[in-house]
Design a protein around this motif. Structure first.
Motif, PDB file in Angstrom:
ATOM      1  N   ALA A   1       0.283   2.209   0.659  1.00 51.89           N
ATOM      2  CA  ALA A   1       0.667   1.488   1.878  1.00 51.89           C
ATOM      3  C   ALA A   1       0.463   2.372   3.107  1.00 51.89           C
ATOM      4  O   ALA A   1       0.023   1.894   4.155  1.00 51.89           O
ATOM      5  CB  ALA A   1       2.121   1.032   1.784  1.00 51.89           C
TER       6      ALA A   1
ATOM      7  N   TRP B   1       8.895   1.182  -0.443  1.00 46.08           N
ATOM      8  CA  TRP B   1       8.468   1.898  -1.647  1.00 46.08           C
ATOM      9  C   TRP B   1       9.001   3.325  -1.660  1.00 46.08           C
ATOM     10  O   TRP B   1       9.329   3.866  -2.725  1.00 46.08           O
ATOM     11  CB  TRP B   1       6.953   1.871  -1.789  1.00 46.08           C
TER      12      TRP B   1
ATOM     13  N   SER C   1      -0.785  -3.186  -2.639  1.00 47.90           N
ATOM     14  CA  SER C   1       0.641  -3.234  -2.902  1.00 47.90           C
ATOM     15  C   SER C   1       0.941  -4.628  -3.462  1.00 47.90           C
ATOM     16  O   SER C   1       0.317  -5.603  -3.068  1.00 47.90           O
ATOM     17  CB  SER C   1       1.407  -2.998  -1.607  1.00 47.90           C
TER      18      SER C   1
ATOM     19  N   SER D   1       3.053  -6.879  -2.964  1.00 46.89           N
ATOM     20  CA  SER D   1       3.431  -7.979  -2.081  1.00 46.89           C
ATOM     21  C   SER D   1       2.233  -8.563  -1.347  1.00 46.89           C
ATOM     22  O   SER D   1       2.319  -9.659  -0.817  1.00 46.89           O
ATOM     23  CB  SER D   1       4.460  -7.497  -1.055  1.00 46.89           C
TER      24      SER D   1
ATOM     25  N   ARG E   1       4.323  -4.451   9.084  1.00 44.86           N
ATOM     26  CA  ARG E   1       4.328  -4.747   7.648  1.00 44.86           C
ATOM     27  C   ARG E   1       3.999  -3.489   6.858  1.00 44.86           C
ATOM     28  O   ARG E   1       4.650  -3.187   5.857  1.00 44.86           O
ATOM     29  CB  ARG E   1       3.325  -5.856   7.333  1.00 44.86           C
TER      30      ARG E   1
ATOM     31  N   GLU F   1       6.422  -1.609   4.239  1.00 45.34           N
ATOM     32  CA  GLU F   1       6.000  -1.368   2.850  1.00 45.34           C
ATOM     33  C   GLU F   1       6.185   0.104   2.480  1.00 45.34           C
ATOM     34  O   GLU F   1       6.708   0.422   1.416  1.00 45.34           O
ATOM     35  CB  GLU F   1       4.533  -1.774   2.656  1.00 45.34           C
TER      36      GLU F   1
END
Length: 167
Positions: free
Chosen positions: A154, A92, A161, A163, A84, A88
């Motif tokens: 991240a 980004w 972040s 999310s 993850r 990320e």
């Protein structure tokens, strides 16, 4: 991110909202002029097309910062934390790169438009192009900065972040 950055992004977002209100006014004026007096406003197309570009990029950095972009998280929510984090950083970074490509691609047209006094429109209504072009460059830089900031966060393993946060 720093509070002053958040305030600046909110300021851009607010200017975008004011731009939307102005565009609604221009369109309403054009429609009423067309219907009631058979005299539409000659600059409606130029103003709305330029305004929509500005509106989009005025509000994008704040939307990214607040986690309000459309995201489909059914996949990323199911992967291990390390993957993850990698996704990320990658997402980004790609976003930042895209904004920077916009800046690089838009730089020369902005300079040329300024030198040549380029305008949008016709004899009935002229809108100078260089303010729109330079504004877009600045807004794309702001978008790139937000993306790069999130990529760095991240990469550091921080969870603010959009999310993964609950702004």
């Amino acid at each position: 991110m720093k509070p002053w950055i958040d305030r600046a992004l909110l300021g851009l977002h607010t200017i975008g909202a004011a731009t939307l209100i102005a565009l609604v006014g221009v369109i309403a004026y054009d429609v009423l002029g067309r219907l009631l007096f058979n005299r539409p406003f000659p600059g409606t197309f130029e103003i709305t097309s330029a305004g929509l570009v500005l509106l989009t990029f005025l509000q994008t950095p704040h939307a990214m910062r607040e986690g309000k972009l459309l995201r489909v998280t059914f996949f990323i929510d199911r992967v291990p934390p390390l993957l993850r984090q990698i996704l990320e950083v990658l997402a980004w970074s790609i976003g930042g790169a895209i904004f920077l490509v916009f800046v690089v691609a838009g730089w020369e047209p902005a300079i040329e438009g300024w030198k040549s006094a380029e305008f949008f429109g016709n004899e009935a209504f002229r809108l100078p192009a260089s303010p729109l072009r330079f504004s877009a460059l600045v807004l794309w830089l702001a978008g790139a900065a937000v993306c790069i900031g999130f990529a760095v966060e991240a990469l550091r393993g921080r969870v603010d972040s959009p999310s993964t946060s609950t702004h």
